[in-house]
Scaffold this active site. Structure first.
Site, short mmCIF file in Angstrom:
data_model
loop_
_atom_site.label_atom_id
_atom_site.label_comp_id
_atom_site.label_asym_id
_atom_site.label_seq_id
_atom_site.Cartn_x
_atom_site.Cartn_y
_atom_site.Cartn_z
CB CYS A 87 -0.95 -0.04 1.21
SG CYS A 87 -2.36 1.19 1.05
CG HIS A 195 -3.11 -3.78 3.56
ND1 HIS A 195 -2.17 -3.05 4.38
CD2 HIS A 195 -3.92 -2.88 2.91
CE1 HIS A 195 -2.36 -1.70 4.24
NE2 HIS A 195 -3.17 -1.60 3.31
CD GLU A 197 -0.56 -5.88 6.16
OE1 GLU A 197 -0.90 -4.49 6.19
OE2 GLU A 197 -0.23 -6.28 5.09
#
Length: 220
Positions: A87, A195, A197
């Site tokens: 990002c 993302h 994660e």
């Protein structure tokens, strides 16, 4: 030996702890690096996490690109070290010219925070080792300036050299050629807007992001 992943913290980063936890979950060892550091230490890979580096006050990633640690990140990348920008980190990598193109405001000028389905387009990056072209991954997005843009010449190069790593199944932001993530020619520098994660545990609704982080820590 456990792969050490340095996660760079800029003023305004807000995903660094998430990345460290996700890296630890898949068997790596995440450690935070401050943007004023001038050395990466003994890390095996580097992640530039999401957030709003320096408040994005000038232009997303434009100020972070000049943080002292970026000199070390650039040298590490040019020596073949794995570098991933997620990002805001993707935006920083384009500002640092470690990746081509730029990230522009989303189509419709709306902030987007929602699940996205990605299609793997290349197995030649440090994130997609062990995956296959055509695999689909459910990984969320969270951005206002995630619209990847580039010239026709750059787009042709990205296609010819298999540098398009991910595309969106349903383009949410207007990105050129549905691009969600790209890599450099060697595949060791990767930028993506979604993302991983945030998709690394069943409680988050998907574990597909863990597949990418496992690729990062797997080595050659």
């Amino acid at each position: 030996m456990t792969t050490k992943v340095g996660v760079v913290v800029f003023p305004g980063s807000n995903c660094e702890q998430d990345v460290v936890e996700a890296v630890d979950t898949v068997g790596g060892s995440g450690q935070l690096l401050w943007h004023k550091d001038t050395c990466l230490g003994d890390v095996d890979a580097v992640v530039l996490p999401g957030g709003f580096a320096h408040g994005d006050y000038l232009r997303t990633g434009a100020m972070a690109r000049f943080s002292p640690i970026m000199g070390a990140v650039e040298r590490f990348a040019r020596d073949g070290g794995p570098v991933v920008g997620i990002c805001n980190g993707f935006q920083i990598l384009t500002e640092a010219q470690l990746l081509p193109g730029a990230l522009y405001k989303n189509r419709g000028l709306k902030f987007l925070c929602q699940p996205a389905v990605l299609r793997v387009e290349s197995m030649g990056s440090v994130l997609t080792r062990g995956l296959s072209v055509g695999d689909e991954l459910k990984i969320p997005i969270n951005h206002f300036e995630g619209n990847f843009i580039c010239s026709e010449q750059v787009l042709e190069q990205l296609r010819d050299k298999s540098q398009i790593v991910f595309t969106y199944r349903d383009n949410p932001n207007g990105a050129t050629a549905d691009i969600a993530g790209i890599c450099n020619e060697n595949g060791n520098v990767v930028g993506l807007m979604p993302h991983p994660e945030r998709a690394a545990h069943p409680l988050l609704g998907s574990t597909d992001g863990a597949l990418l982080l496992k690729g990062l820590i797997s080595g050659d």
